[in-house]
Design an enzyme around this catalytic site. Structure first.
Site, PDB file in Angstrom:
ATOM      1  N   ALA A 111      -1.671 -10.972   8.675  1.00  0.00           N
ATOM      2  CA  ALA A 111      -1.004 -11.450   7.211  1.00  0.00           C
ATOM      3  C   ALA A 111       0.219 -10.142   7.711  1.00  0.00           C
ATOM      4  CB  ALA A 111      -1.724 -12.350   6.531  1.00  0.00           C
TER       5      ALA A 111
ATOM      6  N   ARG B 249       0.229  -7.950   9.666  1.00  0.00           N
ATOM      7  CA  ARG B 249       1.631  -8.265  10.362  1.00  0.00           C
ATOM      8  C   ARG B 249       2.755  -8.989  10.379  1.00  0.00           C
ATOM      9  NH1 ARG B 249      -1.648  -5.432  15.151  1.00  0.00           N
ATOM     10  NH2 ARG B 249      -3.693  -4.700  14.128  1.00  0.00           N
TER      11      ARG B 249
ATOM     12  N   CYS C 129       0.587  -1.359  -0.303  1.00  0.00           N
ATOM     13  CA  CYS C 129       0.003  -0.095  -0.091  1.00  0.00           C
ATOM     14  C   CYS C 129       0.985   0.889   0.134  1.00  0.00           C
ATOM     15  CB  CYS C 129      -0.895   0.090   1.283  1.00  0.00           C
ATOM     16  SG  CYS C 129      -0.269  -0.766   2.702  1.00  0.00           S
TER      17      CYS C 129
ATOM     18  N   GLY D  35      -4.847  -6.673   9.633  1.00  0.00           N
ATOM     19  CA  GLY D  35      -4.750  -8.098   9.773  1.00  0.00           C
ATOM     20  C   GLY D  35      -3.631  -8.630   9.693  1.00  0.00           C
TER      21      GLY D  35
ATOM     22  N   SER E 234      -7.049  -1.675  10.241  1.00  0.00           N
ATOM     23  CA  SER E 234      -6.890  -1.997   8.800  1.00  0.00           C
ATOM     24  C   SER E 234      -5.954  -3.868   8.294  1.00  0.00           C
ATOM     25  CB  SER E 234      -7.251  -1.444   8.121  1.00  0.00           C
ATOM     26  OG  SER E 234      -5.209  -0.459   8.194  1.00  0.00           O
TER      27      SER E 234
END
Ligand SMILES: NC(=O)c1ccc[n+]([C@@H]2O[C@H](COP(=O)([O-])OP(=O)(O)OC[C@H]3O[C@@H](n4cnc5c(N)ncnc54)[C@H](OP(=O)(O)O)[C@@H]3O)[C@@H](O)[C@H]2O)c1
Length: 316
Positions: free
Chosen positions: A161, A163, A125, A159, A157
């Site tokens: 995965a 982290r 992102c 999740g 926002s």
């Protein structure tokens, strides 16, 4: 005719992607795949009338005729394990994990150059937010001495995965910055902010440049922002570029379209919208049965490609 897609990964990104695919005039989601029976993501998709599966990648191999393209919204480690098998089965992958695989892609920079690829890597992102601006800075300056990109996203926002993938996030963002700017002194930072109410996604971009040309830059950045807004509506500059000595600074906010989470989650929006844009453009070749070369070379690269300094692509 719709191009049939499968969404692998039933978390934040997978659910937001489903909302985007449903709105696409070109794509349909024929399989929504997780790995935990009754998970909130699978329930979300089921309520929307999508066919859901809880047996992971096995579901894809049991139903190869049900989809042509896979959006991978799992984790970097899972992507490395299943991507080669999906490609060998003749499927095209749009990868939303930060796994170091596939060709790095920002739709408005090199979207036209990835359309025969079997694995397109949507970076991160923070990468999708910063790279259009950084490429504009590079078009105006022969050299950039140092680049720093700091993104802030709401904890809600991010999740499990996301982290788990923090190292891969940093490495892939930095690799993509080097690829698109030629600058190899780069630092990416991700701040997962627990504040309530949730913070909007924002990305701060700093660059050290010997002789910054702010006047030339403004036109380039405005043009880049307009190109991104064609596929990410909430993309906006919130701190106009300014120069302090050799340091150039600007900041972006991405407001989400409120697909799965509320509008603060621009981090979901920017990568899912970019992935859908590329899938729609790939769909022309996929539906005509263009044979994708099964290329075992690793296209994930740090190499600076000067073709990507070209003007922003005109996206319809
Ligand atoms: N959130 C963001 O801001 C963001 C932005 C850009 C990119 N990304 C990337 O997108 C990916 C997903 O992030 P997220 O925030 O959506 O994480 P998430 O909510 O944890 O979603 C990951 C989902 O993938 C599923 N999964 C994991 N391994 C799987 C496998 N082998 N087969 C099938 N399903 C599997 C998990 O299932 P279970 O829930 O059943 O364990 C989970 O539903 C990550 O790689 C992340 O780095 C995230």
């Amino acid at each position: 005719m719709f191009l049939k897609t499968a969404i692998l990964g039933s978390g934040n990104i997978g659910c937001d992607l489903l909302c985007k695919v449903e709105k696409s005039p070109i794509l349909s989601c024929s399989m929504f795949v997780g790995r935990t029976e009754g998970s909130s993501g699978l329930q979300f998709a089921e309520r929307r009338g999508t066919a859901v599966y809880d047996n992971g990648v096995e579901a894809l191999f049991n139903n190869l005729d049900r989809f042509d393209l896979v959006f991978d919204a799992t984790s970097a480690a899972a992507h490395l394990a299943h991507a080669p098998k999906l490609i060998a089965a003749g499927k095209t992958i749009v990868n939303l994990t930060p796994a170091p695989k596939g060709i790095l892609c920002v739709p408005m920079l090199n979207g036209d150059q990835v359309l025969t690829e079997s694995n397109v890597n949507m970076i991160t992102c923070g990468g999708q937010a910063s790279l259009p601006i950084l490429a504009a800075i590079r078009r105006v300056h022969e050299n950039i001495d140092y680049i720093e990109v700091v993104s802030s996203i709401a904890a809600k926002s991010a999740g499990a995965a996301t982290r788990l993938n923090l190292d891969q996030y940093l490495n892939t963002t930095e690799s993509a910055i080097t690829k698109f700017t030629g600058c190899d002194s780069v630092k990416a930072v991700l701040n997962i902010n627990p504040a309530k109410p949730s913070v909007d996604m924002q990305t701060a971009v700093s660059a050290l440049i010997t002789h910054p040309n702010i006047d030339g830059l403004i036109t380039e950045i405005n043009s880049a922002v307009k190109s991104v807004q064609k596929y990410v509506k909430g993309y906006k500059i919130i701190v106009e570029p300014y120069v302090d000595g050799t340091r150039l600074f600007t900041m972006i906010r991405v407001t989400g379209q409120g697909g799965y989470l509320a509008s603060y989650a621009g981090n979901l929006d920017i990568i899912t919208s970019s992935a859908v844009n590329i899938a729609e453009r790939l769909s022309v070749g996929v539906s005509k049965g263009v044979v994708r070369e099964i290329d075992t070379r690793d296209k994930f690269t740090n190499g600076f490609d000067s073709r990507e300094l070209a003007e922003p692509l005109e996206l319809g």
